[in-house]
Design an enzyme around this catalytic site. Structure first.
Site, PDB file in Angstrom:
ATOM      1  N   VAL A  13       0.832  -1.206   0.000  1.00  0.00           N
ATOM      2  CA  VAL A  13       0.000   0.000   0.000  1.00  0.00           C
ATOM      3  C   VAL A  13       0.868   1.258   0.000  1.00  0.00           C
ATOM      4  O   VAL A  13       0.658   2.187  -0.784  1.00  0.00           O
ATOM      5  CB  VAL A  13      -0.954  -0.020   1.225  1.00  0.00           C
ATOM      6  CG1 VAL A  13      -1.645   1.317   1.419  1.00  0.00           C
ATOM      7  CG2 VAL A  13      -1.982  -1.124   1.056  1.00  0.00           C
TER       8      VAL A  13
ATOM      9  N   GLU B 151      -3.812  -5.737  -5.227  1.00  0.00           N
ATOM     10  CA  GLU B 151      -2.471  -6.026  -5.728  1.00  0.00           C
ATOM     11  C   GLU B 151      -2.581  -6.537  -7.155  1.00  0.00           C
ATOM     12  O   GLU B 151      -3.579  -7.164  -7.520  1.00  0.00           O
ATOM     13  CB  GLU B 151      -1.784  -7.053  -4.824  1.00  0.00           C
ATOM     14  CG  GLU B 151      -1.385  -6.435  -3.483  1.00  0.00           C
ATOM     15  CD  GLU B 151      -0.797  -7.426  -2.492  1.00  0.00           C
ATOM     16  OE1 GLU B 151      -0.281  -8.470  -2.919  1.00  0.00           O
ATOM     17  OE2 GLU B 151      -0.872  -7.152  -1.285  1.00  0.00           O
TER      18      GLU B 151
ATOM     19  N   LYS C 284     -13.835  -0.911   5.038  1.00  0.00           N
ATOM     20  CA  LYS C 284     -12.943  -1.870   4.375  1.00  0.00           C
ATOM     21  C   LYS C 284     -13.252  -3.312   4.804  1.00  0.00           C
ATOM     22  O   LYS C 284     -13.182  -4.239   3.999  1.00  0.00           O
ATOM     23  CB  LYS C 284     -11.496  -1.480   4.728  1.00  0.00           C
ATOM     24  CG  LYS C 284     -10.454  -2.328   4.104  1.00  0.00           C
ATOM     25  CD  LYS C 284     -10.307  -2.080   2.625  1.00  0.00           C
ATOM     26  CE  LYS C 284      -9.338  -3.066   2.046  1.00  0.00           C
ATOM     27  NZ  LYS C 284      -9.319  -3.008   0.586  1.00  0.00           N
TER      28      LYS C 284
ATOM     29  N   ASN D  54     -14.264  -6.226   2.155  1.00  0.00           N
ATOM     30  CA  ASN D  54     -13.488  -7.464   2.034  1.00  0.00           C
ATOM     31  C   ASN D  54     -14.334  -8.677   2.396  1.00  0.00           C
ATOM     32  O   ASN D  54     -14.234  -9.735   1.770  1.00  0.00           O
ATOM     33  CB  ASN D  54     -12.238  -7.400   2.914  1.00  0.00           C
ATOM     34  CG  ASN D  54     -11.104  -6.676   2.194  1.00  0.00           C
ATOM     35  OD1 ASN D  54     -11.205  -6.375   1.004  1.00  0.00           O
ATOM     36  ND2 ASN D  54     -10.045  -6.376   2.904  1.00  0.00           N
TER      37      ASN D  54
ATOM     38  N   TYR E  90     -31.696  -6.426  -2.299  1.00  0.00           N
ATOM     39  CA  TYR E  90     -31.469  -7.402  -1.213  1.00  0.00           C
ATOM     40  C   TYR E  90     -30.197  -7.102  -0.407  1.00  0.00           C
ATOM     41  O   TYR E  90     -29.677  -7.992   0.253  1.00  0.00           O
ATOM     42  CB  TYR E  90     -31.350  -8.844  -1.756  1.00  0.00           C
ATOM     43  CG  TYR E  90     -32.595  -9.355  -2.435  1.00  0.00           C
ATOM     44  CD1 TYR E  90     -33.754  -9.576  -1.701  1.00  0.00           C
ATOM     45  CD2 TYR E  90     -32.619  -9.602  -3.795  1.00  0.00           C
ATOM     46  CE1 TYR E  90     -34.908 -10.030  -2.320  1.00  0.00           C
ATOM     47  CE2 TYR E  90     -33.769 -10.052  -4.422  1.00  0.00           C
ATOM     48  CZ  TYR E  90     -34.904 -10.272  -3.674  1.00  0.00           C
ATOM     49  OH  TYR E  90     -36.038 -10.723  -4.294  1.00  0.00           O
TER      50      TYR E  90
ATOM     51  N   CYS F 137     -41.139 -17.985  -1.186  1.00  0.00           N
ATOM     52  CA  CYS F 137     -40.080 -18.586  -2.017  1.00  0.00           C
ATOM     53  C   CYS F 137     -38.728 -18.728  -1.321  1.00  0.00           C
ATOM     54  O   CYS F 137     -38.144 -19.812  -1.325  1.00  0.00           O
ATOM     55  CB  CYS F 137     -39.890 -17.771  -3.294  1.00  0.00           C
ATOM     56  SG  CYS F 137     -41.333 -17.863  -4.357  1.00  0.00           S
TER      57      CYS F 137
ATOM     58  N   LYS G 287     -44.644  -8.754   2.263  1.00  0.00           N
ATOM     59  CA  LYS G 287     -44.170  -7.529   1.628  1.00  0.00           C
ATOM     60  C   LYS G 287     -45.352  -6.635   1.272  1.00  0.00           C
ATOM     61  O   LYS G 287     -46.509  -7.058   1.359  1.00  0.00           O
ATOM     62  CB  LYS G 287     -43.298  -7.806   0.409  1.00  0.00           C
ATOM     63  CG  LYS G 287     -44.002  -8.504  -0.753  1.00  0.00           C
ATOM     64  CD  LYS G 287     -43.397  -8.103  -2.063  1.00  0.00           C
ATOM     65  CE  LYS G 287     -42.250  -8.946  -2.505  1.00  0.00           C
ATOM     66  NZ  LYS G 287     -42.000  -8.891  -3.948  1.00  0.00           N
TER      67      LYS G 287
HETATM   68  N1  LIG Z   1      -2.000  -5.241   0.392  1.00  0.00           N
HETATM   69  C1  LIG Z   1      -3.165  -4.821  -0.019  1.00  0.00           C
HETATM   70  O1  LIG Z   1      -3.624  -5.137  -1.128  1.00  0.00           O
HETATM   71  C2  LIG Z   1      -3.995  -3.915   0.851  1.00  0.00           C
HETATM   72  C3  LIG Z   1      -5.099  -3.264   0.296  1.00  0.00           C
HETATM   73  C4  LIG Z   1      -5.839  -2.406   1.101  1.00  0.00           C
HETATM   74  C5  LIG Z   1      -5.492  -2.238   2.438  1.00  0.00           C
HETATM   75  N2  LIG Z   1      -4.435  -2.904   2.958  1.00  0.00           N
HETATM   76  C6  LIG Z   1      -4.067  -2.649   4.350  1.00  0.00           C
HETATM   77  O2  LIG Z   1      -2.999  -1.702   4.357  1.00  0.00           O
HETATM   78  C7  LIG Z   1      -2.079  -1.990   5.409  1.00  0.00           C
HETATM   79  C8  LIG Z   1      -0.706  -2.218   4.829  1.00  0.00           C
HETATM   80  O3  LIG Z   1      -0.754  -3.351   3.995  1.00  0.00           O
HETATM   81  P1  LIG Z   1       0.518  -3.843   3.169  1.00  0.00           P
HETATM   82  O4  LIG Z   1       0.083  -5.034   2.399  1.00  0.00           O
HETATM   83  O5  LIG Z   1       1.127  -2.677   2.467  1.00  0.00           O
HETATM   84  O6  LIG Z   1       1.470  -4.283   4.403  1.00  0.00           O
HETATM   85  P2  LIG Z   1       2.981  -4.797   4.345  1.00  0.00           P
HETATM   86  O7  LIG Z   1       3.133  -5.769   5.450  1.00  0.00           O
HETATM   87  O8  LIG Z   1       3.351  -5.197   2.951  1.00  0.00           O
HETATM   88  O9  LIG Z   1       3.832  -3.489   4.680  1.00  0.00           O
HETATM   89  C9  LIG Z   1       3.810  -2.853   5.916  1.00  0.00           C
HETATM   90  C10 LIG Z   1       5.133  -2.101   6.066  1.00  0.00           C
HETATM   91  O10 LIG Z   1       5.070  -1.294   7.252  1.00  0.00           O
HETATM   92  C11 LIG Z   1       6.403  -1.241   7.753  1.00  0.00           C
HETATM   93  N3  LIG Z   1       6.398  -0.755   9.151  1.00  0.00           N
HETATM   94  C12 LIG Z   1       6.085  -1.422  10.278  1.00  0.00           C
HETATM   95  N4  LIG Z   1       6.220  -0.597  11.349  1.00  0.00           N
HETATM   96  C13 LIG Z   1       6.600   0.610  10.876  1.00  0.00           C
HETATM   97  C14 LIG Z   1       6.886   1.861  11.473  1.00  0.00           C
HETATM   98  N5  LIG Z   1       6.794   2.045  12.786  1.00  0.00           N
HETATM   99  N6  LIG Z   1       7.247   2.890  10.667  1.00  0.00           N
HETATM  100  C15 LIG Z   1       7.333   2.743   9.346  1.00  0.00           C
HETATM  101  N7  LIG Z   1       7.061   1.564   8.722  1.00  0.00           N
HETATM  102  C16 LIG Z   1       6.702   0.525   9.475  1.00  0.00           C
HETATM  103  C17 LIG Z   1       6.906  -2.671   7.591  1.00  0.00           C
HETATM  104  O11 LIG Z   1       8.309  -2.750   7.658  1.00  0.00           O
HETATM  105  C18 LIG Z   1       6.354  -3.005   6.201  1.00  0.00           C
HETATM  106  O12 LIG Z   1       7.303  -2.700   5.190  1.00  0.00           O
HETATM  107  C19 LIG Z   1      -2.656  -3.191   6.151  1.00  0.00           C
HETATM  108  O13 LIG Z   1      -3.434  -2.738   7.214  1.00  0.00           O
HETATM  109  C20 LIG Z   1      -3.539  -3.860   5.107  1.00  0.00           C
HETATM  110  O14 LIG Z   1      -4.572  -4.610   5.688  1.00  0.00           O
HETATM  111  C21 LIG Z   1      -3.664  -3.726   2.174  1.00  0.00           C
END
Ligand SMILES: NC(=O)c1ccc[n+]([C@@H]2O[C@H](COP(=O)([O-])OP(=O)(O)OC[C@H]3O[C@@H](n4cnc5c(N)ncnc54)[C@H](O)[C@@H]3O)[C@@H](O)[C@H]2O)c1
Length: 419
Positions: A11, A161, A210, A214, A257, A268, A326
């Site tokens: 992200v 992704e 979110k 999901n 729905y 139904c 209904k």
């Molecule tokens: N991957 C996806 O497709 C996606 C989509 C939407 C939302 N999200 C959400 O977004 C968030 C991030 O997901 P992701 O897949 O990028 O996670 P990820 O695990 O790939 O990356 C997280 C990063 O944060 C870093 N980190 C940890 N502590 C830190 C700090 N104190 N300061 C700076 N960096 C720090 C880690 O080293 C890591 O590189 C999650 O909550 C996830 O659920 C992910």
């Protein structure tokens, strides 16, 4: 804008690369040296179409940099976007360690650099209440009165992704959670030029979005696969069934729905769900989600009863507006409104029922059978004049038509629309 991104995972990297390509001045922070070095070398630390090119270009024109340490530049940002991970904890909850730690680090940084106001937007997926119960207290604990200089915002990420760059520039929607639900100038500026519906809500609504998305995607996948399994077991073409199912954008792939409110019922849905369960059992389909539908619907009926009677005194006068399953129908078969009526009288409320389409003398066939199974319905039916001349403690509007009557009611609750 000057933007700092905390956390360079899927992200964070995508946000950093895309925002830099839009002309923002971006700094990415991550304790992972390999990721930071990749960015400084103009490479992408993740495999994601388009990211490497964006980072390479951004490095050449100096619009992106990265660091493993929280440098002063972060404190000078207009906006900090938090994208740290929230992995699963052993009990299934989100592990909030990184969110708590990054919040503490940012609060300490703001304390050490008494600059102007700074907006901190959280983009990681966090459970409802996290901003108010975890993040805000961390900022207030460290900054005291000065916490007012930090504008906390929640801005969930909807990218997928493998199409992250496209999704970043063309998201399905933009959701922005603020303390009061009022707009944030900085977030509006951030999303300038992006064509997507924008929803400003309070923190908790934005935090839940979110999860809901999901989970719904998971529901869709499981449903599709349960039907697919059944098809295979029955020797029916799963792809033909899929093609026909998704062609129906009126009732199937549509908002229909999906509104939270009434339980399902009628002649139904319950009957056919039960029968599909039977088919599944007899063919070994193991359709766990389909098998849970009737139980969940019954739980919802009980929930609705609790919901409408909360704080209602024993013996209160209650009117149910609608008893057929209904509107514009006299069909009583498996009407969830009859279940509601039964629960109300069992609990000792003085219930009356008005339904302009249900005249006991006109009912025939299975509807008469329903009345003999639930004879109280006939006894409780009142006409429009009584409906409008009585003082009701509660009107349960099962039709959404309460406003079309001259009702004298302390409370009116539309059970087909949870507020
Ligand atoms: N991957 C996806 O497709 C996606 C989509 C939407 C939302 N999200 C959400 O977004 C968030 C991030 O997901 P992701 O897949 O990028 O996670 P990820 O695990 O790939 O990356 C997280 C990063 O944060 C870093 N980190 C940890 N502590 C830190 C700090 N104190 N300061 C700076 N960096 C720090 C880690 O080293 C890591 O590189 C999650 O909550 C996830 O659920 C992910």
């Amino acid at each position: 804008m000057k933007i700092a991104i905390m956390g360079l995972g899927y992200v964070g990297i995508t946000a950093a690369a895309c925002l830099a390509s839009q002309g923002h001045e971006v700094i990415g922070i991550d304790p992972n040296e390999t990721k930071v070095n990749a960015i400084l070398d103009g490479r992408s630390p993740i495999t994601e179409p388009g990211i490497e090119e964006l980072i390479s270009r951004a490095r050449k024109n100096n619009s992106i940099t990265a660091s493993t340490a929280l440098v002063e530049k972060v404190a000078e940002s207009d906006l900090v976007i938090v994208c740290v991970g929230t992995p699963s904890a052993v009990d299934g909850s989100h592990n909030m360690t990184h969110i708590a730690e990054v919040s503490r680090q940012l609060a300490e940084l703001v304390k050490a650099h008494p600059t102007n106001k700074i907006t901190v937007a959280y983009r990681s997926t966090i459970r409802p209440g996290t901003i108010e119960e975890l993040i805000q207290p961390i900022f207030e604990g460290i900054l005291r009165e000065d916490a007012k200089r930090v504008d906390l915002v929640y801005n969930p990420e909807f990218l997928r992704e493998s199409s992250a760059v496209n999704d970043f520039f063309a998201p399905p929607k933009i959701v922005i959670g603020t303390r009061t639900g009022e707009p944030s100038r900085v977030l509006d500026e951030l999303h300038e030029g992006i064509d997507a519906p924008v929803f400003y809500v309070k923190y908790r609504e934005s935090e839940l979005t979110k999860f809901v998305d999901n989970t719904f995607h998971a529901v869709k996948t499981v449903f599709a696969n349960e039907i697919g399994r059944l098809c295979v077991k029955l020797g029916i073409s799963a792809s033909e069934i899929h093609r026909i199912f998704i062609s129906d954008t009126k009732l199937n792939v549509s908002p229909y729905y999906l509104r939270p409110g009434g339980a399902f019922g009628g002649s139904c849905l319950p009957k056919d769900v039960r029968a599909l369960q039977h088919v599944s059992r007899s063919t070994g389909g193991y359709t766990h989600m389909i098998d849970s539908l009737i139980a969940s619907n019954e739980a919802h009926k009980a929930f609705l009863f609790d919901h409408v009677t909360r704080g209602l005194e024993h013996g209160a006068r209650v009117l149910m507006l609608g008893i057929a399953f209904k509107d514009n129908s006299d069909d009583l078969r498996e009407s969830p409104n009859i279940d509601m009526a039964r629960m109300l009288i069992t609990a000792g409320y003085r219930l009356s029922i008005f339904d302009p389409n249900v005249e006991p003398q006109n009912l025939m066939g299975q509807n008469l059978g329903v009345l003999s199974n639930s004879p109280f319905v006939r006894d409780l039916l009142v006409d429009r004049s009584i409906t409008e001349s009585t003082v009701w403690d509660l009107v349960i509007d099962a039709r959404g038509t309460a406003s079309t009557y001259r009702l004298n009611a302390k409370t009116v609750i539309d059970i087909n629309r949870l507020a």
